[in-house]
Design a protein around this motif. Structure first.
Motif, short mmCIF file in Angstrom:
data_model
loop_
_atom_site.label_atom_id
_atom_site.label_comp_id
_atom_site.label_asym_id
_atom_site.label_seq_id
_atom_site.Cartn_x
_atom_site.Cartn_y
_atom_site.Cartn_z
N GLY A 1 -27.55 -9.67 12.04
CA GLY A 1 -28.19 -10.92 11.65
C GLY A 1 -28.63 -11.76 12.83
O GLY A 1 -28.92 -12.93 12.70
N GLN A 2 -28.69 -11.15 14.01
CA GLN A 2 -29.14 -11.87 15.20
C GLN A 2 -30.58 -11.52 15.48
O GLN A 2 -31.07 -10.47 15.09
N SER A 3 -31.26 -12.39 16.18
CA SER A 3 -32.58 -12.06 16.69
C SER A 3 -32.37 -11.05 17.82
O SER A 3 -31.55 -11.29 18.70
N PRO A 4 -33.10 -9.93 17.83
CA PRO A 4 -32.86 -8.91 18.84
C PRO A 4 -32.99 -9.39 20.27
O PRO A 4 -32.36 -8.87 21.17
N ASN A 5 -33.78 -10.43 20.51
CA ASN A 5 -33.99 -10.89 21.88
C ASN A 5 -32.97 -11.93 22.32
O ASN A 5 -32.92 -12.30 23.48
N ARG A 6 -32.15 -12.43 21.39
CA ARG A 6 -31.22 -13.50 21.75
C ARG A 6 -29.90 -12.99 22.30
O ARG A 6 -29.32 -13.60 23.16
N ARG B 1 -31.59 -3.20 19.58
CA ARG B 1 -32.28 -4.17 18.75
C ARG B 1 -31.97 -3.97 17.27
O ARG B 1 -31.81 -4.94 16.52
N ALA B 2 -31.87 -2.71 16.84
CA ALA B 2 -31.53 -2.43 15.44
C ALA B 2 -30.14 -2.94 15.10
O ALA B 2 -29.91 -3.54 14.04
N ALA B 3 -29.19 -2.74 16.00
CA ALA B 3 -27.83 -3.21 15.78
C ALA B 3 -27.80 -4.74 15.71
O ALA B 3 -27.10 -5.32 14.87
N ALA B 4 -28.55 -5.39 16.56
CA ALA B 4 -28.59 -6.86 16.55
C ALA B 4 -29.19 -7.36 15.25
O ALA B 4 -28.71 -8.35 14.67
N THR B 5 -30.19 -6.68 14.75
CA THR B 5 -30.80 -7.07 13.49
C THR B 5 -29.81 -6.91 12.34
O THR B 5 -29.72 -7.77 11.46
#
Length: 132
Positions: free
Chosen positions: A80-85, A73-77
């Protein structure tokens, strides 16, 4: 200082919190914020202070999975992505997933894409029926 008595924490947990706090401070985070983040991290990884009985403790596998999920989730953030997407490929693959296996949040997102009216007030079962 964060609320709560730290006497219930093991020496290992206290050392871990101190190490994490030092790391945050070295990156310029204010002292109180660093301490709060450090104890929050310790609590997330170990479930808080010492607890009696083996049933109340997380298994190492569960802790490892939590850490991996947190890192993902941190990497996705950071990207610039939503962590759940997830990525575009993940979203394409989710089309073949059964609706009942999806979370309510994912169903709401899909309902928004399809323009389902009244979706925000629907329960999961109602969303599944509307998307079917």
């Amino acid at each position: 200082m964060p609320q709560g008595d730290k006497s219930k924490y093991s020496d290992k947990q206290k050392r871990k919190a101190a190490h994490i706090e030092e790391s945050y401070e070295s990156r310029g985070v204010p002292e109180q914020e660093a301490e709060a983040r450090a104890w929050a991290t310790v609590n997330k990884q170990s479930g808080g202070g010492e607890k009696g009985g083996s049933a109340s403790r997380k298994s190492e596998t569960a802790k490892r999975a939590d850490r991996k999920d947190s890192a993902r989730r941190a990497a996705a953030t950071r990207r610039g992505q939503s962590p759940n997407r997830g990525s575009a490929r993940d979203r394409q693959q989710s089309g073949s997933t059964s609706l009942s296996a999806m979370t309510r949040a994912a169903l709401l997102e899909r309902a928004a894409e399809q323009g389902v009216r009244g979706r925000s007030r629907m329960r999961k079962a109602e969303l599944i029926a509307a998307l079917s």
